[in-house]
Motif scaffolding. Structure first.
Motif, mmCIF file in Angstrom:
data_model
loop_
_atom_site.group_PDB
_atom_site.id
_atom_site.type_symbol
_atom_site.label_atom_id
_atom_site.label_comp_id
_atom_site.label_asym_id
_atom_site.label_seq_id
_atom_site.Cartn_x
_atom_site.Cartn_y
_atom_site.Cartn_z
ATOM 1 N N MET A 1 -25.061 -15.821 20.730
ATOM 2 C CA MET A 1 -25.697 -14.889 20.728
ATOM 3 C C MET A 1 -26.618 -15.151 19.296
ATOM 4 S SD MET A 1 -25.978 -12.615 23.002
ATOM 5 C CE MET A 1 -26.579 -11.256 22.184
ATOM 6 N N ARG A 2 -26.033 -15.899 18.430
ATOM 7 C CA ARG A 2 -26.676 -16.311 17.053
ATOM 8 C C ARG A 2 -28.064 -16.973 17.356
ATOM 9 N NH1 ARG A 2 -22.263 -18.183 12.963
ATOM 10 N NH2 ARG A 2 -21.718 -16.131 12.309
ATOM 11 N N ASP A 3 -27.906 -17.810 18.542
ATOM 12 C CA ASP A 3 -29.180 -18.727 18.785
ATOM 13 C C ASP A 3 -29.986 -17.967 19.470
ATOM 14 O OD1 ASP A 3 -27.695 -20.841 17.177
ATOM 15 O OD2 ASP A 3 -26.724 -21.502 19.339
ATOM 16 N N VAL A 4 -29.866 -16.998 20.147
ATOM 17 C CA VAL A 4 -30.851 -16.434 20.862
ATOM 18 C C VAL A 4 -31.208 -15.048 20.124
ATOM 19 C CG1 VAL A 4 -30.522 -17.620 23.015
ATOM 20 C CG2 VAL A 4 -29.141 -15.482 22.376
ATOM 21 N N ARG A 5 -31.067 -14.735 18.972
ATOM 22 C CA ARG A 5 -31.518 -13.310 18.494
ATOM 23 C C ARG A 5 -32.750 -12.841 18.896
ATOM 24 N NH1 ARG A 5 -28.954 -12.822 12.625
ATOM 25 N NH2 ARG A 5 -27.258 -14.599 12.794
ATOM 26 N N GLU A 6 -33.636 -13.806 19.045
ATOM 27 C CA GLU A 6 -35.111 -13.020 19.382
ATOM 28 C C GLU A 6 -35.036 -12.738 21.026
ATOM 29 O OE1 GLU A 6 -38.072 -15.872 18.806
ATOM 30 O OE2 GLU A 6 -37.520 -16.457 16.696
ATOM 31 N N PHE A 7 -34.325 -13.349 21.849
ATOM 32 C CA PHE A 7 -34.284 -12.878 23.166
ATOM 33 C C PHE A 7 -33.475 -11.591 23.175
ATOM 34 C CE2 PHE A 7 -31.528 -12.938 26.949
ATOM 35 C CZ PHE A 7 -32.640 -12.551 28.035
ATOM 36 N N ALA B 1 -33.278 -9.162 20.625
ATOM 37 C CA ALA B 1 -34.168 -8.438 20.191
ATOM 38 C C ALA B 1 -35.277 -7.964 21.275
ATOM 39 C CB ALA B 1 -34.784 -8.712 18.849
ATOM 40 N N ALA B 2 -35.803 -8.811 22.014
ATOM 41 C CA ALA B 2 -36.573 -8.322 23.029
ATOM 42 C C ALA B 2 -35.802 -7.657 24.173
ATOM 43 C CB ALA B 2 -36.979 -9.816 23.814
ATOM 44 N N LEU B 3 -34.624 -7.843 24.406
ATOM 45 C CA LEU B 3 -33.858 -6.945 25.675
ATOM 46 C C LEU B 3 -33.884 -5.656 25.062
ATOM 47 C CD1 LEU B 3 -31.232 -9.706 26.816
ATOM 48 C CD2 LEU B 3 -33.152 -8.825 28.223
ATOM 49 N N GLY C 1 -35.516 -2.373 26.619
ATOM 50 C CA GLY C 1 -34.894 -1.165 27.337
ATOM 51 C C GLY C 1 -34.182 -1.921 28.183
ATOM 52 N N LYS C 2 -34.020 -3.071 28.438
ATOM 53 C CA LYS C 2 -33.312 -3.850 29.520
ATOM 54 C C LYS C 2 -32.192 -4.383 29.177
ATOM 55 C CE LYS C 2 -36.545 -3.051 32.817
ATOM 56 N NZ LYS C 2 -36.307 -2.303 33.628
#
Length: 93
Positions: free
Chosen positions: A1-7, A9-11, A15-16
């Motif tokens: 999760m640390r490596d995909v913070r932007e993803f 945040a986008a989720l 609202g997905k």
């Protein structure tokens, strides 16, 4: 999760997040159920399925806690914590 913070945040922004977590929870539950069967945990199949789903939910609850706390703990430490909790809970079945 640390490596995909932007993803992540986008989720959240789209609202997905709940939809993706529900899908992932189902995948994790099936994987956990398969592993329990492979390692020979002696549980009635219906109970094994319920236990696997509960463990998957616990994993996502722990993940939510970790994210909410700023992801400060080491991911390996969180993984170890989850597995200790999971196996200690299974010992009581």
């Amino acid at each position: 999760m640390r490596d995909v913070r932007e993803f992540y945040a986008a989720l959240v922004k789209s609202g997905k997040l709940n939809d993706v977590q529900a899908l992932a929870r189902g995948i994790f539950a099936r994987s956990i159920e398969e592993r329990l069967q492979l390692v020979g945990v002696k549980i009635d199949p219906q109970r094994r399925s319920a236990q696997a789903y509960a463990l998957a939910g616990s994993f996502f609850s722990l993940l939510d806690w970790w994210v909410d706390k700023g992801m400060k703990a080491d991911p390996k430490e969180m993984d170890d914590l989850f597995h200790r909790m999971a196996w200690s809970g299974l010992a009581d079945c």
